[in-house]
Design a protein around this motif. Structure first.
Motif, PDB file in Angstrom:
ATOM      1  N   GLU A   7       0.831  -1.201   0.000  1.00 17.93           N
ATOM      2  CA  GLU A   7       0.000   0.000   0.000  1.00 17.93           C
ATOM      3  C   GLU A   7       0.869   1.256   0.000  1.00 17.93           C
ATOM      4  OE1 GLU A   7      -3.331   0.078  -0.257  1.00 17.93           O
ATOM      5  OE2 GLU A   7      -3.340  -2.103  -0.352  1.00 17.93           O
ATOM      6  N   ASN A   8       0.401   2.278  -0.681  1.00 22.30           N
ATOM      7  CA  ASN A   8       1.106   3.559  -0.720  1.00 22.30           C
ATOM      8  C   ASN A   8       0.308   4.544   0.133  1.00 22.30           C
ATOM      9  OD1 ASN A   8       2.773   5.689  -1.365  1.00 22.30           O
ATOM     10  ND2 ASN A   8       1.865   6.036  -3.366  1.00 22.30           N
ATOM     11  N   PHE A   9       0.781   4.796   1.334  1.00 20.74           N
ATOM     12  CA  PHE A   9       0.071   5.710   2.224  1.00 20.74           C
ATOM     13  C   PHE A   9       1.081   6.477   3.063  1.00 20.74           C
ATOM     14  CE2 PHE A   9       0.610   1.847   4.587  1.00 20.74           C
ATOM     15  CZ  PHE A   9       0.884   2.261   5.872  1.00 20.74           C
ATOM     16  N   GLN A  10       0.597   7.479   3.741  1.00 20.93           N
ATOM     17  CA  GLN A  10       1.437   8.311   4.585  1.00 20.93           C
ATOM     18  C   GLN A  10       0.793   8.438   5.962  1.00 20.93           C
ATOM     19  OE1 GLN A  10       1.811  12.343   3.193  1.00 20.93           O
ATOM     20  NE2 GLN A  10       3.161  12.941   4.851  1.00 20.93           N
ATOM     21  N   TRP A  11       1.584   8.318   7.003  1.00 21.23           N
ATOM     22  CA  TRP A  11       1.116   8.605   8.354  1.00 21.23           C
ATOM     23  C   TRP A  11       1.160  10.111   8.550  1.00 21.23           C
ATOM     24  CZ3 TRP A  11      -0.676   4.858  11.575  1.00 21.23           C
ATOM     25  CH2 TRP A  11      -0.361   3.529  11.249  1.00 21.23           C
ATOM     26  N   ILE A  12       0.089  10.713   8.979  1.00 25.54           N
ATOM     27  CA  ILE A  12       0.047  12.150   9.245  1.00 25.54           C
ATOM     28  C   ILE A  12       0.264  12.391  10.740  1.00 25.54           C
ATOM     29  CG2 ILE A  12      -1.323  14.259   9.065  1.00 25.54           C
ATOM     30  CD1 ILE A  12      -0.547  13.040   6.340  1.00 25.54           C
ATOM     31  N   TRP A  13      -0.536  11.788  11.554  1.00 26.91           N
ATOM     32  CA  TRP A  13      -0.414  11.867  13.012  1.00 26.91           C
ATOM     33  C   TRP A  13      -0.464  10.445  13.551  1.00 26.91           C
ATOM     34  CZ3 TRP A  13       0.728  16.468  15.041  1.00 26.91           C
ATOM     35  CH2 TRP A  13       0.290  17.619  14.396  1.00 26.91           C
ATOM     36  N   LEU A  33      -2.955   6.007  26.252  1.00 28.30           N
ATOM     37  CA  LEU A  33      -2.181   5.756  25.044  1.00 28.30           C
ATOM     38  C   LEU A  33      -1.514   7.042  24.555  1.00 28.30           C
ATOM     39  CD1 LEU A  33      -4.592   3.347  23.166  1.00 28.30           C
ATOM     40  CD2 LEU A  33      -2.596   2.770  24.566  1.00 28.30           C
ATOM     41  N   PRO A  34      -0.311   6.931  24.001  1.00 22.35           N
ATOM     42  CA  PRO A  34       0.392   8.113  23.481  1.00 22.35           C
ATOM     43  C   PRO A  34      -0.381   8.763  22.338  1.00 22.35           C
ATOM     44  CG  PRO A  34       1.862   6.228  23.653  1.00 22.35           C
ATOM     45  CD  PRO A  34       0.473   5.712  23.873  1.00 22.35           C
ATOM     46  N   PHE A  35      -0.122  10.052  22.139  1.00 21.23           N
ATOM     47  CA  PHE A  35      -0.756  10.785  21.044  1.00 21.23           C
ATOM     48  C   PHE A  35       0.258  11.769  20.465  1.00 21.23           C
ATOM     49  CE2 PHE A  35      -1.452  13.057  24.948  1.00 21.23           C
ATOM     50  CZ  PHE A  35      -1.320  14.390  24.636  1.00 21.23           C
ATOM     51  N   ALA A  36       0.049  12.144  19.233  1.00 25.57           N
ATOM     52  CA  ALA A  36       0.987  13.037  18.553  1.00 25.57           C
ATOM     53  C   ALA A  36       0.477  14.470  18.528  1.00 25.57           C
ATOM     54  CB  ALA A  36       1.240  12.545  17.129  1.00 25.57           C
ATOM     55  N   THR A  59       6.983   8.602  16.185  1.00 29.08           N
ATOM     56  CA  THR A  59       5.823   9.476  16.030  1.00 29.08           C
ATOM     57  C   THR A  59       5.811  10.138  14.663  1.00 29.08           C
ATOM     58  OG1 THR A  59       5.857   9.947  18.399  1.00 29.08           O
ATOM     59  CG2 THR A  59       4.641  11.483  17.008  1.00 29.08           C
ATOM     60  N   ALA A  60       4.696  10.014  13.972  1.00 30.29           N
ATOM     61  CA  ALA A  60       4.448  10.820  12.769  1.00 30.29           C
ATOM     62  C   ALA A  60       3.820  12.111  13.263  1.00 30.29           C
ATOM     63  CB  ALA A  60       3.512  10.086  11.825  1.00 30.29           C
ATOM     64  N   TRP A  61       4.494  13.212  12.978  1.00 30.52           N
ATOM     65  CA  TRP A  61       4.031  14.508  13.498  1.00 30.52           C
ATOM     66  C   TRP A  61       3.664  15.409  12.328  1.00 30.52           C
ATOM     67  CZ3 TRP A  61       5.014  19.721  13.714  1.00 30.52           C
ATOM     68  CH2 TRP A  61       4.428  20.407  14.778  1.00 30.52           C
ATOM     69  N   CYS A  64       5.041  15.776   8.468  1.00 30.44           N
ATOM     70  CA  CYS A  64       6.288  16.384   7.996  1.00 30.44           C
ATOM     71  C   CYS A  64       7.503  15.997   8.837  1.00 30.44           C
ATOM     72  CB  CYS A  64       6.155  17.901   7.906  1.00 30.44           C
ATOM     73  SG  CYS A  64       5.708  18.701   9.433  1.00 30.44           S
ATOM     74  N   PHE A  65       7.294  15.417  10.016  1.00 32.11           N
ATOM     75  CA  PHE A  65       8.403  14.968  10.855  1.00 32.11           C
ATOM     76  C   PHE A  65       8.138  13.548  11.324  1.00 32.11           C
ATOM     77  CE2 PHE A  65       8.417  19.580  11.927  1.00 32.11           C
ATOM     78  CZ  PHE A  65       9.698  19.881  11.494  1.00 32.11           C
ATOM     79  N   VAL A  66       9.201  12.815  11.512  1.00 26.99           N
ATOM     80  CA  VAL A  66       9.149  11.539  12.213  1.00 26.99           C
ATOM     81  C   VAL A  66      10.059  11.696  13.413  1.00 26.99           C
ATOM     82  CG1 VAL A  66       9.681   9.084  12.136  1.00 26.99           C
ATOM     83  CG2 VAL A  66       8.699  10.201  10.133  1.00 26.99           C
ATOM     84  N   LEU A  67       9.482  11.519  14.590  1.00 25.18           N
ATOM     85  CA  LEU A  67      10.238  11.649  15.829  1.00 25.18           C
ATOM     86  C   LEU A  67      10.518  10.250  16.369  1.00 25.18           C
ATOM     87  CD1 LEU A  67       8.057  14.461  17.444  1.00 25.18           C
ATOM     88  CD2 LEU A  67      10.082  14.731  16.009  1.00 25.18           C
ATOM     89  N   PHE A  68      11.750  10.006  16.760  1.00 21.81           N
ATOM     90  CA  PHE A  68      12.169   8.696  17.258  1.00 21.81           C
ATOM     91  C   PHE A  68      12.758   8.892  18.644  1.00 21.81           C
ATOM     92  CE2 PHE A  68      15.273   5.296  17.810  1.00 21.81           C
ATOM     93  CZ  PHE A  68      14.583   4.181  17.388  1.00 21.81           C
ATOM     94  N   ILE A  69      12.113   8.303  19.652  1.00 27.62           N
ATOM     95  CA  ILE A  69      12.583   8.419  21.029  1.00 27.62           C
ATOM     96  C   ILE A  69      12.742   7.010  21.576  1.00 27.62           C
ATOM     97  CG2 ILE A  69      12.089   9.328  23.333  1.00 27.62           C
ATOM     98  CD1 ILE A  69      10.320  11.459  21.947  1.00 27.62           C
ATOM     99  N   SER A  70      13.893   6.739  22.189  1.00 28.00           N
ATOM    100  CA  SER A  70      14.176   5.401  22.690  1.00 28.00           C
ATOM    101  C   SER A  70      14.863   5.473  24.045  1.00 28.00           C
ATOM    102  CB  SER A  70      15.082   4.660  21.702  1.00 28.00           C
ATOM    103  OG  SER A  70      15.469   3.401  22.204  1.00 28.00           O
ATOM    104  N   LYS A  71      14.597   4.466  24.874  1.00 25.61           N
ATOM    105  CA  LYS A  71      15.328   4.341  26.139  1.00 25.61           C
ATOM    106  C   LYS A  71      16.775   3.926  25.886  1.00 25.61           C
ATOM    107  CE  LYS A  71      11.445   3.113  29.106  1.00 25.61           C
ATOM    108  NZ  LYS A  71      10.815   2.040  29.899  1.00 25.61           N
ATOM    109  N   ASP A  72      17.025   3.316  24.738  1.00 23.80           N
ATOM    110  CA  ASP A  72      18.342   2.783  24.389  1.00 23.80           C
ATOM    111  C   ASP A  72      19.028   3.723  23.401  1.00 23.80           C
ATOM    112  OD1 ASP A  72      20.558   1.328  23.612  1.00 23.80           O
ATOM    113  OD2 ASP A  72      19.433  -0.443  22.991  1.00 23.80           O
ATOM    114  N   ASN A  73      20.028   4.440  23.858  1.00 26.83           N
ATOM    115  CA  ASN A  73      20.732   5.391  22.986  1.00 26.83           C
ATOM    116  C   ASN A  73      21.390   4.720  21.791  1.00 26.83           C
ATOM    117  OD1 ASN A  73      20.027   7.686  24.401  1.00 26.83           O
ATOM    118  ND2 ASN A  73      21.789   7.563  25.759  1.00 26.83           N
ATOM    119  N   LYS A  74      21.693   3.430  21.889  1.00 27.20           N
ATOM    120  CA  LYS A  74      22.275   2.714  20.742  1.00 27.20           C
ATOM    121  C   LYS A  74      21.306   2.711  19.573  1.00 27.20           C
ATOM    122  CE  LYS A  74      25.118  -0.318  23.556  1.00 27.20           C
ATOM    123  NZ  LYS A  74      25.318  -1.697  24.015  1.00 27.20           N
TER     124      LYS A  74
END
Length: 97
Positions: A7-13, A33-36, A59-61, A64-74
């Motif tokens: 499928e060709n789609f985009q996550w907006i939020w 639950l988390p929200f953007a 997170t799709a924000w 226009c942005f994808v935010l990546f947050i992790s407990k593991d810095n690696k």
């Protein structure tokens, strides 16, 4: 069900949270639950995951942005190696400070 490979789609939020295999769905659903859209915590240091049991949140924000947050810095380091134009969100927040 959507097949992400065809499928060709985009996550907006949206927020995709990753949990350890030993955490049950019931445990996950005990928390909000988390929200953007409207979550101000992305723009404050130190960064934290919204869901207390999550290991990673992607997170799709606003499409226009994808935010990546992790407990593991690696994991963050691997992402930045794979995507050299990726910016460090904590550094970005500090510069806007």
């Amino acid at each position: 069900m959507i097949d992400m490979h065809t499928e060709n789609f985009q996550w907006i939020w949206g927020v995709l949270s990753a949990f350890s295999k030993d955490i049950s769905k019931e445990d996950v659903l005990k928390y909000p639950l988390p929200f953007a859209d409207g979550y101000t915590g992305f723009w404050k240091n130190p960064l934290t995951l919204q869901h207390p049991l999550a290991e990673i949140e992607i997170t799709a924000w606003d499409g226009c942005f994808v935010l990546f947050i992790s407990k593991d810095n690696k994991q963050v380091d691997l992402l930045q190696e794979s995507f050299p134009f990726a910016q460090d969100l904590e550094r970005y927040n500090a510069e806007l400070g």
